[in-house]
Motif scaffolding. Structure first.
Motif, short mmCIF file in Angstrom:
data_model
loop_
_atom_site.label_atom_id
_atom_site.label_comp_id
_atom_site.label_asym_id
_atom_site.label_seq_id
_atom_site.Cartn_x
_atom_site.Cartn_y
_atom_site.Cartn_z
N ALA A 172 -58.15 -22.71 -17.48
CA ALA A 172 -56.58 -22.96 -18.16
C ALA A 172 -55.54 -23.07 -17.06
CB ALA A 172 -55.86 -22.14 -19.54
N GLY A 173 -56.10 -22.22 -15.99
CA GLY A 173 -54.91 -22.00 -15.09
C GLY A 173 -54.43 -20.86 -14.84
N THR A 174 -54.42 -19.74 -16.41
CA THR A 174 -53.69 -18.21 -16.37
C THR A 174 -53.97 -17.00 -15.76
OG1 THR A 174 -55.63 -17.64 -18.46
CG2 THR A 174 -53.94 -18.93 -19.31
N HIS A 175 -53.06 -16.80 -15.99
CA HIS A 175 -52.91 -15.91 -14.73
C HIS A 175 -54.23 -14.57 -15.52
CE1 HIS A 175 -50.68 -13.15 -17.74
NE2 HIS A 175 -51.18 -12.25 -17.21
N GLY B 53 -61.21 -12.86 -13.65
CA GLY B 53 -62.62 -13.71 -12.95
C GLY B 53 -63.46 -14.35 -14.15
N TYR B 54 -62.61 -15.61 -15.04
CA TYR B 54 -63.10 -16.08 -16.25
C TYR B 54 -62.52 -17.43 -16.49
CZ TYR B 54 -59.55 -15.71 -19.43
OH TYR B 54 -58.62 -15.63 -19.91
N SER B 55 -63.43 -18.19 -16.80
CA SER B 55 -63.46 -19.27 -17.03
C SER B 55 -62.50 -19.54 -19.12
CB SER B 55 -64.42 -20.24 -16.66
OG SER B 55 -64.81 -19.86 -15.87
N ARG B 56 -62.04 -19.82 -18.73
CA ARG B 56 -61.38 -20.43 -20.31
C ARG B 56 -62.52 -21.48 -21.02
NH1 ARG B 56 -57.02 -21.18 -23.42
NH2 ARG B 56 -56.71 -19.68 -21.95
N THR C 81 -55.33 -16.96 -26.87
CA THR C 81 -55.09 -16.41 -27.76
C THR C 81 -53.63 -17.47 -27.76
OG1 THR C 81 -54.04 -16.09 -25.75
CG2 THR C 81 -55.04 -13.92 -26.72
N ALA C 82 -52.33 -17.23 -27.90
CA ALA C 82 -51.21 -18.23 -28.00
C ALA C 82 -50.10 -17.82 -27.02
CB ALA C 82 -50.29 -18.14 -29.02
N SER C 83 -51.10 -16.98 -26.11
CA SER C 83 -49.40 -16.75 -24.48
C SER C 83 -49.57 -17.37 -23.92
CB SER C 83 -50.79 -15.62 -24.28
OG SER C 83 -49.86 -15.26 -22.47
N CYS D 170 -53.65 -21.06 -30.73
CA CYS D 170 -55.21 -21.00 -30.37
C CYS D 170 -56.02 -21.77 -30.53
CB CYS D 170 -55.57 -19.87 -31.14
SG CYS D 170 -55.11 -18.03 -30.72
N LEU D 171 -56.33 -22.31 -31.61
CA LEU D 171 -57.45 -23.72 -32.27
C LEU D 171 -57.68 -24.30 -31.35
CD1 LEU D 171 -57.57 -22.39 -36.10
CD2 LEU D 171 -59.28 -22.43 -33.84
N GLN D 172 -55.88 -25.23 -31.07
CA GLN D 172 -55.69 -25.81 -30.54
C GLN D 172 -56.15 -26.55 -28.59
OE1 GLN D 172 -53.63 -28.87 -31.38
NE2 GLN D 172 -54.77 -29.59 -29.45
N ARG D 173 -55.99 -24.82 -28.71
CA ARG D 173 -56.66 -24.65 -27.14
C ARG D 173 -57.69 -25.38 -27.00
NH1 ARG D 173 -51.92 -20.21 -24.46
NH2 ARG D 173 -50.17 -21.38 -24.96
N ILE D 174 -58.32 -24.15 -27.79
CA ILE D 174 -59.62 -24.37 -28.18
C ILE D 174 -60.71 -25.60 -27.80
CG2 ILE D 174 -61.77 -23.91 -29.96
CD1 ILE D 174 -60.95 -21.57 -29.89
N LYS D 175 -59.48 -26.77 -29.36
CA LYS D 175 -60.08 -28.23 -28.69
C LYS D 175 -59.56 -28.99 -27.81
CE LYS D 175 -58.27 -32.31 -31.13
NZ LYS D 175 -57.11 -33.07 -30.68
N ASP D 176 -58.39 -28.32 -27.01
CA ASP D 176 -58.96 -29.00 -25.57
C ASP D 176 -59.53 -28.25 -24.37
OD1 ASP D 176 -55.77 -30.35 -26.56
OD2 ASP D 176 -54.61 -28.58 -25.73
N ALA D 177 -59.61 -27.23 -24.65
CA ALA D 177 -61.07 -26.87 -24.19
C ALA D 177 -61.98 -27.79 -24.05
CB ALA D 177 -60.87 -25.36 -23.48
N LEU D 178 -62.64 -28.05 -25.04
CA LEU D 178 -63.44 -28.51 -25.70
C LEU D 178 -63.81 -29.80 -25.35
CD1 LEU D 178 -63.92 -27.34 -29.40
CD2 LEU D 178 -65.59 -26.74 -27.29
N GLU D 179 -62.71 -30.19 -25.75
CA GLU D 179 -62.60 -31.88 -25.34
C GLU D 179 -62.51 -32.03 -23.41
OE1 GLU D 179 -58.95 -33.67 -26.78
OE2 GLU D 179 -59.43 -33.84 -28.47
N GLU D 180 -61.99 -31.35 -22.49
CA GLU D 180 -62.37 -30.90 -21.77
C GLU D 180 -63.54 -31.15 -20.78
OE1 GLU D 180 -60.44 -29.53 -16.86
OE2 GLU D 180 -59.36 -29.08 -18.95
#
Length: 129
Positions: free
Chosen positions: A9-12, A18-21, A35-37, A55-65
């Motif tokens: 996701a490119g977050t700090h 050292g993890y992936s979305r 989170t909604a950070s 949060c759920l939208q971010r999950i949806k986006d990660a799943l689609e990717e």
């Protein structure tokens, strides 16, 4: 052995810890706690319903990717700072997962990564094809 696909996701936080979305290995996709950070405070401000939707939208986006969708989700996990908001959070969950009905857990925690964050959500998906 299955090829490992990493979704960032490119977050700090990803750089610090050292993890992936999300990670996909074969038909399995695991989405890390979302989170909604945001740089200027959480998306939705102090509204747990708005934060949950983000949060759920971010999950949806990660799943689609990762080549998956909400239809593939088999499990969600919620970490909240106020369990009395259970019904409101549940309504948001239902709006994303009506007809899918994954197994789900919600637990109250004393704190998340920042005091302004009220909810964190994880998801696991399995692709049949």
């Amino acid at each position: 052995m299955s090829k490992r696909q990493l979704i960032a996701a490119g977050t700090h936080f990803e750089k610090i810890f050292g993890y992936s979305r999300a990670v996909r290995v074969g038909p399995c996709v695991t989405v890390a706690g979302c989170t909604a950070s945001a740089p200027n405070g959480p998306v939705g401000g102090p509204d747990i319903v708005a934060q949950t939707a983000e949060c759920l939208q971010r999950i949806k986006d990660a799943l689609e990717e990762a080549g998956a969708s909400l239809q593939d989700v088999v499990r969600t996990r919620f970490y909240v700072t106020d369990i009395s908001e259970l019904e409101a959070i549940g309504r948001v969950h239902l709006s994303f997962f009506a007809g899918i009905l994954p197994a789900s857990t919600i637990v109250e925690v004393s704190a998340l990564a920042h005091p302004s964050l009220l909810v964190e959500v994880e998801a696991d998906a399995f692709l049949d094809s």
